[in-house]
Structures are given as structure tokens and as C-alpha cells.
Design a protein around this motif. Sequence first.
Motif, PDB file in Angstrom:
ATOM      1  N   ALA A  40      32.480  55.637  71.277  1.00 28.11           N
ATOM      2  CA  ALA A  40      33.111  55.069  72.461  1.00 28.11           C
ATOM      3  C   ALA A  40      34.357  55.867  72.839  1.00 28.11           C
ATOM      4  O   ALA A  40      35.039  56.426  71.976  1.00 28.11           O
ATOM      5  CB  ALA A  40      33.486  53.614  72.206  1.00 28.11           C
ATOM      6  N   SER A  41      34.650  55.921  74.126  1.00 25.86           N
ATOM      7  CA  SER A  41      35.918  56.487  74.579  1.00 25.86           C
ATOM      8  C   SER A  41      36.961  55.375  74.502  1.00 25.86           C
ATOM      9  O   SER A  41      36.764  54.285  75.036  1.00 25.86           O
ATOM     10  CB  SER A  41      35.805  57.026  75.997  1.00 25.86           C
ATOM     11  N   VAL A  42      38.058  55.652  73.815  1.00 23.65           N
ATOM     12  CA  VAL A  42      39.026  54.619  73.465  1.00 23.65           C
ATOM     13  C   VAL A  42      40.422  55.038  73.882  1.00 23.65           C
ATOM     14  O   VAL A  42      40.851  56.171  73.622  1.00 23.65           O
ATOM     15  CB  VAL A  42      39.010  54.347  71.944  1.00 23.65           C
ATOM     16  N   LEU A  43      41.130  54.120  74.513  1.00 28.94           N
ATOM     17  CA  LEU A  43      42.555  54.268  74.781  1.00 28.94           C
ATOM     18  C   LEU A  43      43.274  53.127  74.085  1.00 28.94           C
ATOM     19  O   LEU A  43      42.940  51.957  74.308  1.00 28.94           O
ATOM     20  CB  LEU A  43      42.844  54.224  76.287  1.00 28.94           C
ATOM     21  N   LEU A  44      44.232  53.446  73.225  1.00 29.35           N
ATOM     22  CA  LEU A  44      45.053  52.419  72.580  1.00 29.35           C
ATOM     23  C   LEU A  44      46.475  52.535  73.084  1.00 29.35           C
ATOM     24  O   LEU A  44      47.035  53.641  73.146  1.00 29.35           O
ATOM     25  CB  LEU A  44      45.025  52.574  71.054  1.00 29.35           C
ATOM     26  N   VAL A  45      47.059  51.400  73.457  1.00 25.03           N
ATOM     27  CA  VAL A  45      48.457  51.393  73.886  1.00 25.03           C
ATOM     28  C   VAL A  45      49.238  50.436  72.995  1.00 25.03           C
ATOM     29  O   VAL A  45      48.778  49.354  72.647  1.00 25.03           O
ATOM     30  CB  VAL A  45      48.610  50.990  75.367  1.00 25.03           C
ATOM     31  N   GLU A  46      50.430  50.866  72.625  1.00 23.36           N
ATOM     32  CA  GLU A  46      51.354  50.073  71.810  1.00 23.36           C
ATOM     33  C   GLU A  46      52.723  50.125  72.470  1.00 23.36           C
ATOM     34  O   GLU A  46      53.244  51.202  72.768  1.00 23.36           O
ATOM     35  CB  GLU A  46      51.422  50.632  70.391  1.00 23.36           C
ATOM     36  N   GLN A  47      53.337  48.955  72.698  1.00 19.31           N
ATOM     37  CA  GLN A  47      54.578  48.914  73.452  1.00 19.31           C
ATOM     38  C   GLN A  47      55.767  49.516  72.693  1.00 19.31           C
ATOM     39  O   GLN A  47      56.754  49.923  73.303  1.00 19.31           O
ATOM     40  CB  GLN A  47      54.900  47.475  73.849  1.00 19.31           C
ATOM     41  N   ASP A  48      55.690  49.579  71.376  1.00 19.85           N
ATOM     42  CA  ASP A  48      56.753  50.174  70.571  1.00 19.85           C
ATOM     43  C   ASP A  48      56.159  51.284  69.704  1.00 19.85           C
ATOM     44  O   ASP A  48      55.286  51.997  70.153  1.00 19.85           O
ATOM     45  CB  ASP A  48      57.443  49.088  69.738  1.00 19.85           C
ATOM     46  N   ASP A  49      56.635  51.408  68.476  1.00 19.49           N
ATOM     47  CA  ASP A  49      56.037  52.350  67.548  1.00 19.49           C
ATOM     48  C   ASP A  49      54.848  51.691  66.869  1.00 19.49           C
ATOM     49  O   ASP A  49      54.734  50.459  66.836  1.00 19.49           O
ATOM     50  CB  ASP A  49      57.084  52.757  66.500  1.00 19.49           C
ATOM     51  N   LEU A  50      53.960  52.490  66.319  1.00 15.59           N
ATOM     52  CA  LEU A  50      52.864  51.935  65.535  1.00 15.59           C
ATOM     53  C   LEU A  50      53.429  51.096  64.393  1.00 15.59           C
ATOM     54  O   LEU A  50      54.399  51.481  63.738  1.00 15.59           O
ATOM     55  CB  LEU A  50      51.990  53.054  64.971  1.00 15.59           C
ATOM     56  N   ALA A  51      52.819  49.937  64.159  1.00 20.51           N
ATOM     57  CA  ALA A  51      53.204  49.047  63.052  1.00 20.51           C
ATOM     58  C   ALA A  51      54.663  48.631  63.112  1.00 20.51           C
ATOM     59  O   ALA A  51      55.292  48.376  62.093  1.00 20.51           O
ATOM     60  CB  ALA A  51      52.917  49.711  61.700  1.00 20.51           C
ATOM     61  N   SER A  52      55.204  48.528  64.317  1.00 19.86           N
ATOM     62  CA  SER A  52      56.637  48.246  64.415  1.00 19.86           C
ATOM     63  C   SER A  52      56.974  46.771  64.271  1.00 19.86           C
ATOM     64  O   SER A  52      58.158  46.423  64.202  1.00 19.86           O
ATOM     65  CB  SER A  52      57.194  48.769  65.749  1.00 19.86           C
ATOM     66  N   HIS A  53      55.973  45.911  64.181  1.00 24.37           N
ATOM     67  CA  HIS A  53      56.258  44.482  64.064  1.00 24.37           C
ATOM     68  C   HIS A  53      55.538  43.891  62.845  1.00 24.37           C
ATOM     69  O   HIS A  53      55.853  44.244  61.718  1.00 24.37           O
ATOM     70  CB  HIS A  53      55.893  43.771  65.374  1.00 24.37           C
ATOM     71  N   THR A  54      54.573  43.037  63.050  1.00 24.29           N
ATOM     72  CA  THR A  54      53.940  42.309  61.945  1.00 24.29           C
ATOM     73  C   THR A  54      53.378  43.225  60.872  1.00 24.29           C
ATOM     74  O   THR A  54      53.511  42.963  59.677  1.00 24.29           O
ATOM     75  CB  THR A  54      52.824  41.407  62.485  1.00 24.29           C
ATOM     76  N   SER A  55      52.755  44.312  61.264  1.00 18.25           N
ATOM     77  CA  SER A  55      52.019  45.140  60.306  1.00 18.25           C
ATOM     78  C   SER A  55      52.904  45.958  59.377  1.00 18.25           C
ATOM     79  O   SER A  55      52.403  46.568  58.434  1.00 18.25           O
ATOM     80  CB  SER A  55      51.048  46.068  61.040  1.00 18.25           C
ATOM     81  N   SER A  56      54.202  46.005  59.628  1.00 17.97           N
ATOM     82  CA  SER A  56      55.107  46.656  58.685  1.00 17.97           C
ATOM     83  C   SER A  56      55.977  45.631  57.968  1.00 17.97           C
ATOM     84  O   SER A  56      56.872  45.995  57.204  1.00 17.97           O
ATOM     85  CB  SER A  56      56.006  47.661  59.405  1.00 17.97           C
ATOM     86  N   ALA A  57      55.703  44.346  58.186  1.00 15.45           N
ATOM     87  CA  ALA A  57      56.549  43.289  57.623  1.00 15.45           C
ATOM     88  C   ALA A  57      55.787  42.390  56.660  1.00 15.45           C
ATOM     89  O   ALA A  57      56.145  41.239  56.460  1.00 15.45           O
ATOM     90  CB  ALA A  57      57.155  42.447  58.757  1.00 15.45           C
TER      91      ALA A  57
END
Length: 526
Positions: A40-57
Motif C-alpha cells: 500500500a502507498s502510505v502517508l503517516l503524519v504526526e503532530q509532534d515528534d515520533l513517540a512524543s506522548h503516550t508511546s514514550s511514557a
Amino acid sequence: MSSIREVSPLNRESAPYDVLVVGGGINGCGIARDAAGRGASVLLVEQDDLASHTSSASTKLIHGGLRYLEYYEFRLVREALIERERLLKIAPHIIWPMRFVLPHSKILRPAWLLRTGLFLYDHLCTTMTLPKTRAVDLRTDVTGRPLKSDYVRGFEYSDGWVQDSRLVVLNAMDAARLGASINTRTQLINAERGSQLWAATLLDRVSGETRTVQAKAIINAAGPWVAELLQARVGVASKNKVRLVKGSHIVVPRLFESKQAYILQNPDKRIVFAIPYEQDFTLIGTTDVPWEQDPGKVEISKAEIQYLCESVNRYFQKSVSPDDVVWTYAGVRPLYDDNSGNASAVTRDYVLDVDASGAPILSVFGGKITTFRKLAEHALEKLVTYLPVLGGPSWTADTPLPGGDFASAEFDRQVAKLQAYAPHLTPKTAWRLVRNYGLRAFDIATAAETEMGQWFGATLSAREVDYLIDNEWARSAEDILWRRSKLGLFMTDAEKAALQTYMEERVGTDRPTGSEASQTWRQDVA
């Protein structure tokens, strides 16, 4: 694998994306990787840095969730235990086994109940390779030395440890290798729905520029913002709700010398972990506090710090106080709202909600880091009806993440090989590079020390910083010091400032935000 299509995003024609993934946490990046590998052709957008919220906490655990057995979450625990085995194999550099000691307290759960739960924990996954549970006499066993004499018996069992934010980045890197366009610091403002396509307006939060892209489907993996995105930005109603629960952690100087972690039962029946952390510290957490404020602005409270200190002091000979805390972090877990009255009892299972009244949108409610890969498979299975391109075989269970194509038993050998290749590296530096990057450490280290460039402190070189800018979407000192690594624990304020200055100079002259394998920023905004 022959079923994976590896392409360069620079060759992509100007056409609608198959999938627009919103959210650069573990679920979003895991989904982007799986979808890109299926063609699949995929576009991912993240409003901050990768893992900048829940996934780094998180508490940094790859585990089945022993305490979830108490709430009869047998399917979730079994799935997580199976995933634990898979993740240990595909990411041996950032995920490794750890033994946990559970001291028995006479005033809490009875010993027979703990023994029964651990028996199930050992046998729900028939392919378990880690050592099974053993009973320990804490008066004579080495694991009892740090504990107070009140605790005379306990159990030791196996689980896994993970560098959570690195797990997110490695999934994004592999997605980019397979053709996905990964855009950090990019926010979905709104999306208009057609019968076949979404038209999504995106904001580059660095330049302030907006652009519109089209996608055949949206995957809403916005974590704490999943419900807000549905309601406010795409105008889709859902009967499912998210329940925000704050989890906070403290880091203190090392409490014990041994490598095992401890799982501590509290009078309120909550569980707190004390875990060896970054060699010189102990990580203590987590709390479970309902959260109704902005999920992007969350920090630990004084009451939570005191609670965690008291939890540890109930068990360990060496006491800690709030004055001993060297670092804290807090995050909001977006749990699926199952109407439980107790925040600790809210399910950690996930619900995937598809609305296909026009172009489809799939929203992820809940989940836990251990089951991200399986969640991604389930999400794509739900969209196959609308996007046949996603119907290819599942492939992520056995495919190593970047740098992880070696057996876990070979870790020490890889460290020795790196030192032989770059003899100027200290044992600590070589160990850290392999632990963070696996075989990619050989792309960072150089045979000659002069080629490593400036040294910022805490074993961080300009060569490594450049690698993180060019390959891992790092744009600030914070990205590197607290998400790509935890070197912020070791560096002085002056060293951190020097790193930030260097990054501003580099990023200012090297504008694309992304991996060398996915240099799509200029193309996408053109």
C-alpha cells in the motif's frame, strides 16, 4: 521476504495514498509498517515528534500483564504473551528478557492466588521460551537482599523490557524503507469525506504551510486524541469512547545492584514496578489517575511522587524520598472506555472501529505497547474489504526491525565486534550503541576516532547525532536526549545546550524531516 514490496517514495506518482495514518505512536507506526510491506502507498503524519506522548511514557515492559488475569482478561494476556515471544526475536537490540521478583505480602493477595496466576502466566503461551516461575525464599535467595526482613517468601517470573520510543522509531524506519512517507511535526487540521476518497488538510507545524492530500482510507491512531479527531476534525460519530488515565514514573539512583526487577503489591491493590534503568538508576512506576485535561500537557503530581516513594519504602531496606528523584515522566494512556469504576481495572484491550458510510476511516481505541504488531494486523484485516491492496499475507511476525537481524544470544559478540572495528570506543559506549541500534551501530561508529566528530558528553558524538537527524527524524536536542536515547540523564545543561546549537545549525541547512530512506518532505509540499 518475497511478500514485501520495497520501493522508494521518491518514485511515487502524484496520486491518492491508499492509507493516511494519523498518529506517530507505536500503533500508527506499526500499522504504517505493515501496510507498506503489503504494497500500500502510505502517508503517516504526526503532530509532534515520533513517540512524543503516550508511546514514550510507558513502564517499558513487553509483558502479558500479570495483573490482568485478576480481571479475567485471559485472551488479552495470551495474545500479549505470544507477542512477547515474537518481539524478543525481531528486536533483540531494544527488547530483552528480564526476571521479576514478586514478594508476598500477608495482608494482600494470598500466596495460592499468586501461584495460580503465575502458573497460568507460564502456560497461556505454549511457545514460551523464557524461564518459568520459581518460588524463592527471600531470607536466603540473592533476590531478597534489597528487601526488608518482613518479606520471607516470593516468586520470580519472566517478562520483557523494551526501549519504547526506539520501538516506535524502528517501525517508522522500516515503514519508510518500504515506501511510506513519514511526516513528523505535521498535523491533520481537517478532512472532507467523499464516497471514494478523503481530502485531508495538513499543517506543517515548523513552516506554517498547509497542503491537501487525498487518501482512500484514514487510520485514526491518534491515541489520546482519537475521539477528538473523529468529532472535531473529520466529523464522524462513534459509539466507542476513550478513557484517559495518567501514568507517572520517577527515576532515582540505583536501589539495588542485581539485574532483576521487582513487582510490588500495594494496599490499594495497585501494582508498582521497581526496574533497573539505564545502568545507574531505578525506574519506579506507574500510577493510575483519571485525566480530563489536555493530553499533550501532562506531568507528575507531588501526590504521585509521594505515592511511588511510599510504595518502594514499604518493601526496600534503602528508602527513597522526593528529594532523591532525578527525573520524572508522565503520559496519558488512551484506554477503551469499558465503564469500569476503577482506573486500574479499565481494560488494556483494544477496539477497532470502522466507519464506511463513505470513504472508510478506522479508529483505534485502547491497546498496549506489547500488542501493537497484532493490532496492526487486525486493523488491516478490517480494511481489506475496502482496500484489496491490504490483502497480502501477514509478514511482520518474523521480520526483524532495523538493526535487529541477529540472535539475542549474540548481543555480547556484536558488542565485541564493534569494539574490534572501532577500538577507540569505550566498552560502555560500544554497549550503548549496540543496545540502541543493533547492527546499525556499525553505520555510526568509525574505525578512526577523528571521524566521529564533536563529542557532546555522555558518549554522544556528532556522528551519532547526524545519523539520528538523517535517519530517525530527530529535529531537536530533546528528541535525541529523551526519546532516541535517555542520555539526558547523564549530560550537563551546558552539554545539552551545545547539542541544541549543533542541531539548529544542521537542521537549518538540511531541511527535510525524515529518514534518508524517505526524503519526501520537499516533494510532498511542492
